[in-house]
Design a protein around this motif. Structure first.
Motif, PDB file in Angstrom:
ATOM      1  N   ALA A 184     -12.377   1.370   9.829  1.00  0.00           N
ATOM      2  CA  ALA A 184     -12.088   2.279   8.906  1.00  0.00           C
ATOM      3  C   ALA A 184     -10.507   2.034   8.550  1.00  0.00           C
ATOM      4  CB  ALA A 184     -12.059   3.596   9.152  1.00  0.00           C
ATOM      5  N   ASP A 185      -9.845   1.690   9.525  1.00  0.00           N
ATOM      6  CA  ASP A 185      -8.099   1.378   9.401  1.00  0.00           C
ATOM      7  C   ASP A 185      -8.037  -0.167   8.537  1.00  0.00           C
ATOM      8  OD1 ASP A 185      -8.124   3.551  11.008  1.00  0.00           O
ATOM      9  OD2 ASP A 185      -7.187   2.580  12.586  1.00  0.00           O
ATOM     10  N   ASP A 186      -8.850  -1.012   9.089  1.00  0.00           N
ATOM     11  CA  ASP A 186      -8.940  -2.210   8.457  1.00  0.00           C
ATOM     12  C   ASP A 186      -9.483  -2.098   7.068  1.00  0.00           C
ATOM     13  OD1 ASP A 186      -8.031  -3.127  10.825  1.00  0.00           O
ATOM     14  OD2 ASP A 186      -9.794  -4.136  11.332  1.00  0.00           O
ATOM     15  N   TYR A 187     -10.580  -1.291   6.917  1.00  0.00           N
ATOM     16  CA  TYR A 187     -10.700  -1.289   5.361  1.00  0.00           C
ATOM     17  C   TYR A 187      -9.806  -0.572   4.534  1.00  0.00           C
ATOM     18  CZ  TYR A 187     -13.612  -0.153   1.155  1.00  0.00           C
ATOM     19  OH  TYR A 187     -13.916   0.078  -0.111  1.00  0.00           O
ATOM     20  N   ILE A 188      -8.953   0.396   4.944  1.00  0.00           N
ATOM     21  CA  ILE A 188      -7.971   1.130   3.930  1.00  0.00           C
ATOM     22  C   ILE A 188      -6.893  -0.023   4.027  1.00  0.00           C
ATOM     23  CG2 ILE A 188      -6.283   2.787   4.181  1.00  0.00           C
ATOM     24  CD1 ILE A 188      -8.300   4.640   5.716  1.00  0.00           C
ATOM     25  N   LEU A 189      -6.586  -0.754   4.888  1.00  0.00           N
ATOM     26  CA  LEU A 189      -5.297  -1.685   4.789  1.00  0.00           C
ATOM     27  C   LEU A 189      -5.678  -2.768   4.017  1.00  0.00           C
ATOM     28  CD1 LEU A 189      -4.167  -2.279   8.398  1.00  0.00           C
ATOM     29  CD2 LEU A 189      -2.766  -1.681   6.521  1.00  0.00           C
ATOM     30  N   GLU A 190      -6.708  -3.079   3.664  1.00  0.00           N
ATOM     31  CA  GLU A 190      -7.487  -4.362   2.938  1.00  0.00           C
ATOM     32  C   GLU A 190      -7.164  -3.725   1.302  1.00  0.00           C
ATOM     33  OE1 GLU A 190     -11.089  -5.645   4.372  1.00  0.00           O
ATOM     34  OE2 GLU A 190     -10.205  -6.376   6.127  1.00  0.00           O
ATOM     35  N   ASN A 191      -7.469  -2.430   1.256  1.00  0.00           N
ATOM     36  CA  ASN A 191      -7.721  -1.882  -0.158  1.00  0.00           C
ATOM     37  C   ASN A 191      -6.739  -0.958  -0.591  1.00  0.00           C
ATOM     38  OD1 ASN A 191     -10.478  -2.685  -0.849  1.00  0.00           O
ATOM     39  ND2 ASN A 191     -10.521  -2.222   1.307  1.00  0.00           N
ATOM     40  N   VAL A 192      -5.602  -0.694   0.077  1.00  0.00           N
ATOM     41  CA  VAL A 192      -4.631   0.428  -0.172  1.00  0.00           C
ATOM     42  C   VAL A 192      -3.656  -0.309  -1.117  1.00  0.00           C
ATOM     43  CG1 VAL A 192      -3.138  -0.106   1.832  1.00  0.00           C
ATOM     44  CG2 VAL A 192      -3.094   2.302   0.398  1.00  0.00           C
ATOM     45  N   THR A 193      -2.913   0.164  -2.090  1.00  0.00           N
ATOM     46  CA  THR A 193      -1.841  -0.326  -2.959  1.00  0.00           C
ATOM     47  C   THR A 193      -0.371   0.518  -2.567  1.00  0.00           C
ATOM     48  OG1 THR A 193      -2.100   1.060  -4.810  1.00  0.00           O
ATOM     49  CG2 THR A 193      -3.602  -1.280  -4.693  1.00  0.00           C
ATOM     50  N   ASN A 194       0.645  -0.100  -2.868  1.00  0.00           N
ATOM     51  CA  ASN A 194       1.878   0.535  -2.726  1.00  0.00           C
ATOM     52  C   ASN A 194       2.122   1.875  -3.373  1.00  0.00           C
ATOM     53  OD1 ASN A 194       2.519  -1.847  -1.566  1.00  0.00           O
ATOM     54  ND2 ASN A 194       4.484  -2.293  -2.462  1.00  0.00           N
ATOM     55  N   ASN A 195       1.272   2.411  -4.451  1.00  0.00           N
ATOM     56  CA  ASN A 195       1.332   3.457  -5.182  1.00  0.00           C
ATOM     57  C   ASN A 195       0.439   4.567  -4.358  1.00  0.00           C
ATOM     58  OD1 ASN A 195       3.310   2.377  -6.906  1.00  0.00           O
ATOM     59  ND2 ASN A 195       1.230   1.546  -8.390  1.00  0.00           N
ATOM     60  N   ASP A 196      -0.367   4.247  -3.400  1.00  0.00           N
ATOM     61  CA  ASP A 196      -1.208   5.085  -2.826  1.00  0.00           C
ATOM     62  C   ASP A 196      -0.621   6.056  -1.520  1.00  0.00           C
ATOM     63  OD1 ASP A 196      -3.191   3.879  -4.449  1.00  0.00           O
ATOM     64  OD2 ASP A 196      -4.204   2.782  -3.061  1.00  0.00           O
ATOM     65  N   LEU A 197      -1.493   6.894  -1.291  1.00  0.00           N
ATOM     66  CA  LEU A 197      -1.016   7.840  -0.029  1.00  0.00           C
ATOM     67  C   LEU A 197      -2.136   7.614   0.810  1.00  0.00           C
ATOM     68  CD1 LEU A 197       0.773  11.159  -0.022  1.00  0.00           C
ATOM     69  CD2 LEU A 197      -1.512  11.257   1.036  1.00  0.00           C
ATOM     70  N   VAL A 198      -1.747   7.762   2.004  1.00  0.00           N
ATOM     71  CA  VAL A 198      -2.791   7.519   3.212  1.00  0.00           C
ATOM     72  C   VAL A 198      -2.489   8.772   4.183  1.00  0.00           C
ATOM     73  CG1 VAL A 198      -3.861   6.396   5.381  1.00  0.00           C
ATOM     74  CG2 VAL A 198      -2.970   5.274   3.150  1.00  0.00           C
ATOM     75  N   ILE A 199      -3.638   9.641   4.497  1.00  0.00           N
ATOM     76  CA  ILE A 199      -3.412  10.713   5.398  1.00  0.00           C
ATOM     77  C   ILE A 199      -4.136  10.293   6.691  1.00  0.00           C
ATOM     78  CG2 ILE A 199      -4.236  13.151   6.132  1.00  0.00           C
ATOM     79  CD1 ILE A 199      -4.330  13.592   3.218  1.00  0.00           C
ATOM     80  N   THR A 200      -3.680  10.167   7.991  1.00  0.00           N
ATOM     81  CA  THR A 200      -4.235   9.644   9.154  1.00  0.00           C
ATOM     82  C   THR A 200      -3.218  10.171  10.455  1.00  0.00           C
ATOM     83  OG1 THR A 200      -4.568   7.587  10.472  1.00  0.00           O
ATOM     84  CG2 THR A 200      -2.689   7.389   9.106  1.00  0.00           C
ATOM     85  N   ARG A 201      -4.156  10.282  11.446  1.00  0.00           N
ATOM     86  CA  ARG A 201      -3.395  10.823  12.673  1.00  0.00           C
ATOM     87  C   ARG A 201      -3.018   9.448  13.621  1.00  0.00           C
ATOM     88  NH1 ARG A 201      -6.918  15.769  15.516  1.00  0.00           N
ATOM     89  NH2 ARG A 201      -6.241  17.250  14.166  1.00  0.00           N
ATOM     90  N   ASP A 202      -3.546   8.421  13.180  1.00  0.00           N
ATOM     91  CA  ASP A 202      -3.573   7.093  14.267  1.00  0.00           C
ATOM     92  C   ASP A 202      -2.278   6.544  13.804  1.00  0.00           C
ATOM     93  OD1 ASP A 202      -3.678   4.644  15.166  1.00  0.00           O
ATOM     94  OD2 ASP A 202      -5.536   4.383  14.558  1.00  0.00           O
ATOM     95  N   ILE A 203      -1.081   6.778  14.897  1.00  0.00           N
ATOM     96  CA  ILE A 203       0.164   6.422  14.801  1.00  0.00           C
ATOM     97  C   ILE A 203       0.286   4.762  14.789  1.00  0.00           C
ATOM     98  CG2 ILE A 203       2.335   6.178  15.875  1.00  0.00           C
ATOM     99  CD1 ILE A 203       1.572   9.137  17.095  1.00  0.00           C
ATOM    100  N   VAL A 204      -0.683   3.881  15.578  1.00  0.00           N
ATOM    101  CA  VAL A 204      -0.679   2.624  15.416  1.00  0.00           C
ATOM    102  C   VAL A 204      -1.226   2.046  13.880  1.00  0.00           C
ATOM    103  CG1 VAL A 204      -1.974   0.547  16.306  1.00  0.00           C
ATOM    104  CG2 VAL A 204      -1.091   2.342  17.945  1.00  0.00           C
TER     105      VAL A 204
END
Length: 156
Positions: free
Chosen positions: A60-80
């Motif tokens: 899931a993290d990898d999917y978000i990293l591959e698709n997120v853009t600079n204007n987006d916002l991510v909500i996560t508990r995962d510090i790494v």
């Protein structure tokens, strides 16, 4: 077309946070995508997208990293995962109102690693403190502030 996307690392995200983010995204006409390795049910009438990834570690993290853009916002508990987002200059927050940034991510990673080492040798046990109204209030205030900042920056 939405101005930007809100991404939720949904596996460990409290339902109160998910439902609030979905409601705000709908009101502001923003895309919202929940990403997890299984379907995550939300008790909301507002539309959202659910992306189910493989059960592989960090899929899931990898999917978000591959698709997120600079204007987006991510909500996560995962510090790494958050540290990877900070490196990419992506706005990221947790469900307790912390904004991850270059000033705090190294300290948070260090604390996480230290606590993990203590747990591995049996000196402390992992436990869940639960999620209360105070924590949600901190999240909601931070979420609203960051959404408004992203909206202002987008309009510039």
């Amino acid at each position: 077309m939405a101005l930007f996307t809100i991404w939720i690392d949904a596996d460990s995200c409290p339902s109160l946070v998910r439902n609030h983010a979905i409601k705000i995204a709908y009101k502001l006409k923003l895309n919202i995508i929940l990403v997890a390795n299984k379907n995550i049910h939300c008790e909301t009438d507002f539309p959202y997208e659910m992306k189910i990834c493989s059960a592989q570690k960090d899929a899931a993290d990898d999917y978000i990293l591959e698709n997120v853009t600079n204007n987006d916002l991510v909500i996560t508990r995962d510090i790494v995962f958050a540290s990877k987002l900070v490196q990419k200059n992506i706005t990221s927050i947790n469900d307790r109102g912390t904004v991850f940034n270059t000033e705090n991510i190294a300290k948070l990673l260090s604390e996480r690693n230290f606590n993990l080492q203590l747990a591995e040798i049996g000196l402390v046990k992992h436990f869940n403190n639960g999620y209360d109204k105070k924590m949600f209030s901190l999240f909601a205030n931070t979420f609203d502030r960051e959404i408004n900042r992203l909206l202002r920056n987008y309009k510039k």
